[in-house]
Design a protein around this motif. Structure first.
Motif, PDB file in Angstrom:
ATOM      1  N   ARG A   1      11.752-101.654 -19.497  1.00 35.73           N
ATOM      2  CA  ARG A   1      10.829-103.053 -20.451  1.00 35.73           C
ATOM      3  C   ARG A   1      11.468-104.008 -20.760  1.00 35.73           C
ATOM      4  O   ARG A   1      10.587-105.232 -20.889  1.00 35.73           O
ATOM      5  CB  ARG A   1       9.128-101.951 -20.687  1.00 35.73           C
ATOM      6  N   LEU A   2      11.889-103.685 -21.598  1.00 35.00           N
ATOM      7  CA  LEU A   2      13.012-104.822 -22.752  1.00 35.00           C
ATOM      8  C   LEU A   2      13.901-105.190 -21.341  1.00 35.00           C
ATOM      9  O   LEU A   2      13.577-106.999 -21.703  1.00 35.00           O
ATOM     10  CB  LEU A   2      13.907-104.122 -23.412  1.00 35.00           C
TER      11      LEU A   2
ATOM     12  N   LYS B   1      12.820-106.082 -18.364  1.00 37.72           N
ATOM     13  CA  LYS B   1      12.540-107.287 -17.430  1.00 37.72           C
ATOM     14  C   LYS B   1      11.377-107.678 -18.043  1.00 37.72           C
ATOM     15  O   LYS B   1      11.408-109.286 -17.785  1.00 37.72           O
ATOM     16  CB  LYS B   1      11.461-105.497 -16.785  1.00 37.72           C
ATOM     17  N   LYS B   2      10.834-107.222 -19.831  1.00 34.67           N
ATOM     18  CA  LYS B   2      10.786-108.885 -20.863  1.00 34.67           C
ATOM     19  C   LYS B   2      11.314-109.930 -20.813  1.00 34.67           C
ATOM     20  O   LYS B   2      10.664-111.132 -20.639  1.00 34.67           O
ATOM     21  CB  LYS B   2       9.901-107.572 -21.857  1.00 34.67           C
ATOM     22  N   ASN B   3      12.755-109.819 -20.672  1.00 34.47           N
ATOM     23  CA  ASN B   3      13.160-110.490 -20.779  1.00 34.47           C
ATOM     24  C   ASN B   3      14.293-111.375 -19.544  1.00 34.47           C
ATOM     25  O   ASN B   3      15.065-112.592 -19.342  1.00 34.47           O
ATOM     26  CB  ASN B   3      14.646-110.118 -21.701  1.00 34.47           C
ATOM     27  N   ASN B   4      13.642-110.959 -18.463  1.00 34.38           N
ATOM     28  CA  ASN B   4      14.094-111.498 -17.633  1.00 34.38           C
ATOM     29  C   ASN B   4      15.609-111.537 -16.623  1.00 34.38           C
ATOM     30  O   ASN B   4      15.981-112.013 -16.381  1.00 34.38           O
ATOM     31  CB  ASN B   4      13.542-112.874 -17.278  1.00 34.38           C
ATOM     32  N   ILE B   5      15.854-109.750 -17.167  1.00 37.67           N
ATOM     33  CA  ILE B   5      17.417-109.829 -17.033  1.00 37.67           C
ATOM     34  C   ILE B   5      17.380-109.452 -15.555  1.00 37.67           C
ATOM     35  O   ILE B   5      16.746-108.952 -14.792  1.00 37.67           O
ATOM     36  CB  ILE B   5      18.025-108.495 -17.861  1.00 37.67           C
ATOM     37  N   LYS B   6      18.886-109.860 -15.247  1.00 38.18           N
ATOM     38  CA  LYS B   6      19.180-109.473 -13.191  1.00 38.18           C
ATOM     39  C   LYS B   6      20.342-108.275 -13.911  1.00 38.18           C
ATOM     40  O   LYS B   6      20.459-107.879 -12.595  1.00 38.18           O
ATOM     41  CB  LYS B   6      18.849-110.916 -12.670  1.00 38.18           C
TER      42      LYS B   6
END
Length: 661
Positions: free
Chosen positions: A63-64, A66-71
């Motif tokens: 969740r963290l 995805k919340k921070n738009n990590i690729k």
């Protein structure tokens, strides 16, 4: 430039996560640190944006991300492996454990592979630390510091590689401790530092315990590369280890330069090895240098060979103090064979012949894989010619000046040499045409440090004014040269002093001639400065206004230092006569030879008189046009002395090792 996606740094223990975060900040790349509770150091992460997650909280972690738009994700730092009972997994973590139960009871690599697949299934790209900081990777195979492993150390290293790869193939660990030809201990889930400490009792009574770390065969490279740092070196020293070996390009050294300095300080070797190409057995190399310049070339070649070769090397033969520092036990002092000129050689002829026979016989009994003779052709090539062993590859380094003295020698050399390494490209034509395999490696002077001389440092150290006229005298590297040239130089200095007034003198000396030089100039009516290290010599050259030098390699050093100079060389009357009859070239100073014109005045043989020399020296001192002319050509010299990329010694070492079976 394409903007890099935001990076998540999943942080375990140690300083590596901080290195990655600091790098991203410098590069302007967006990132967030996700710190694993019980592993990451909170004190190191204060200055970076970070979130804390326990190892079993897989759902919160995703969740963290995805919340921070990590690729992209990099997983870095040491992690203590939890048991099923203390992982405290959330629902996502329980699902992962159930699906990966088999891997959970296997080794670290199996678990890591499963974790990566889980992340990739959520659309994240896992990258390795070397995709961000490639300089952390251990460099190509070789000795990384000043301390070289002994023959027994190398045997332990090769044994350790086999044990480590066997351990890794079973996914049990990456490191082993080996000593005195036996396995002492292996790494487990508690890591390398615990391994070193656990080996303490056994290693206290060993002479050469070694830590060996390699990548597991078939390991997932993006995570958990073998890693060492300063703490590894400190623990190894504390527990009586001889050194550390890590796999080239498949391991990480955190703060590499600091680690190397620490290993050198503590007297431990640090080597990079190719764990996939382990060759057994010591490589025996016979190496011969008969004078100071050859001794320097030989020491550089020995260093390069040790760095590049995958086998332990044992050197045998004849060399000076520089080669002896690299591990050579010389059969006798090189001063016994460092003679030039007919009248100098003749009184010592029986000794020289005896030494040639001694060395050739020694090499035949030794049967080395390679014989390398360096310069000093009248001695070294006669040795090579006498060697009868068909299993020994004969290589000569520094082509004899057959283009100046004996054109017929090239054809004879082709009969007993397997390879000739030349310093200048134009020399290839003289030897290749007679069937002798020849390679140009470039001139060794290019790795001497002469381009780094700091004149102000020398003048400040010796309290010399900026406007003081400083003359650099270089009488030669052989005793007979020094004895011939210094009396002439003294008279030259008196003549120059009478014309220009106050002068200062500096004389760089090598260990072979230092005592003789100081004794001979003790009665001179001038204050004289001496330098005894290369750094001091090159600082002195950079500080000097003009130089007077005996012909030799030093003439190239003076030109590279952009120091206007005059070349001199004196021989006995009979040698003078023979030289006039036999010499086939217009010039002897290699600067003049390379440009095919007299840029540096040459006062040789009968012309080598105080009157002639002082006249030329005064012209340089008093005429800026002459100084500028020399400087113009000196600035073009470097490109003519190099041959491709890399140091000449490294190129030479590659050529030598190509001939080793």
């Amino acid at each position: 430039m394409r903007m890099q996606p935001k990076l998540a740094i999943i942080s375990g223990g140690g300083r590596l996560p901080v290195r990655i975060a600091s790098h991203c900040r410098r590069e302007g790349r967006e990132f967030i640190v996700i710190a694993l509770k019980g592993n990451a150091d909170p004190n190191l992460l204060i200055e970076f944006e970070h979130e804390w997650v326990r190892i079993g909280a897989a759902g919160k972690l995703i969740r963290l991300l995805k919340k921070n738009n990590i690729k992209e994700i990099v997983m870095v730092g040491s992690v203590k492996r939890p048991s099923l009972f203390n992982a405290f997994p959330d629902l996502r973590g329980i699902k992962f454990i159930i699906l990966s139960l088999k891997q959970f009871f296997a080794g670290d690599n199996a678990i890591i592979t499963s974790i990566i697949k889980e992340f990739e299934g959520e659309g994240f790209n896992i990258i390795g630390i070397d995709n961000i900081l490639e300089e952390l990777l251990t460099p190509l195979p070789g000795v990384l510091g000043a301390i070289s492993p002994t023959e027994s150390d190398f045997e332990n290293i090769y044994l350790g590689i086999q044990f480590a790869r066997d351990l890794g193939s079973r996914d049990l660990g990456q490191a082993v401790v080996v000593g005195d030809g036996q396995l002492i201990s292996v790494e487990d889930k508690y890591g390398t530092n615990k391994l070193i400490s656990a080996s303490a009792k056994a290693t206290q009574n060993l002479q050469c315990a070694v830590l060996v770390k390699t990548l597991k065969p078939n390991q997932e490279r993006r995570v958990d590369l073998p890693t060492i740092g300063c703490e590894t070196i400190e623990l190894a020293f504390k527990n009586n280890f001889a050194g550390v070996a890590v796999e080239a390009k498949n391991s990480l050294i955190v703060d590499r330069e600091e680690v190397i300095r620490l290993a050198d300080k503590l007297g431990l070797f640090l080597v990079s090895v190719d764990a996939t190409k382990v060759k057994k057995g010591v490589l025996k190399i016979a190496i011969i240098a008969g004078e100071a310049s050859g001794d320097i070339i030989g020491s550089r070649l020995m260093t390069a060979l040790n760095y590049q070769c995958q086998r332990p090397i044992k050197f045998y033969g004849v060399g000076g103090p520089q080669m002896q520092k690299k591990g050579l036990e010389s059969l006798f002092p090189i001063s016994e064979i460092a003679y030039t000129g007919f009248s100098e050689v003749l009184p010592n002829l029986l000794t020289i012949i005896s030494r040639i026979r001694q060395v050739a016989s020694y090499i035949d009994k030794l049967e080395p894989e390679v014989l390398i003779t360096i310069d000093c052709p009248d001695f070294s090539l006669r040795v090579a010619k006498k060697v009868k062993s068909k299993n020994t590859c004969c290589i000569h380094y520094v082509a004899p000046s057959v283009w100046a003295w004996k054109p017929g020698r090239a054809k004879k050399m082709a009969k007993y040499l397997d390879l000739l390494l030349t310093l200048f490209p134009f020399e290839i034509g003289y030897f290749g045409g007679v069937g002798l395999k020849t390679e140009c490696v470039g001139h060794s002077v290019m790795e001497s440090g002469v381009l780094k001389g700091i004149g102000k440092k020398f003048r400040n150290r010796n309290a010399l004014r900026d406007d003081a006229l400083l003359i650099c005298l270089l009488p030669g590297s052989r005793l007979n040269e020094v004895k011939r040239h210094l009396p002439i130089m003294e008279e030259v200095i008196h003549r120059v002093h009478s014309q220009v007034g106050q002068i200062e003198i500096v004389i760089p000396v090598s260990p072979i001639v230092a005592d003789t030089v100081k004794s001979m100039v003790k009665s001179w009516e001038f204050d004289i400065y001496f330098t005894e290290t290369d750094e001091e010599k090159y600082n002195a050259m950079a500080a000097s206004n003009v130089a007077l030098a005996a012909s030799g390699t030093v003439c190239l050093e003076l030109a590279l230092a952009n120091l206007p100079n005059v070349t001199m060389y004196k021989m006995s009357w009979i040698t003078n006569l023979l030289a006039n009859l036999l010499v086939k070239t217009k010039y002897v100073n290699l600067v003049n030879v390379l440009f095919d014109r007299e840029i540096v005045p040459e006062l040789l043989l009968m012309a080598c008189t105080p009157s002639n020399i002082s006249s030329k020296l005064l012209e340089i001192i008093q005429d800026s046009g002459i100084r500028q002319k020399q400087s113009k050509y000196f600035s073009l010299l470097a490109e003519r002395l190099q041959n491709g990329e890399g140091r000449p010694s490294e190129i030479a070492a590659k050529a030598v090792l190509k001939h080793v079976t």
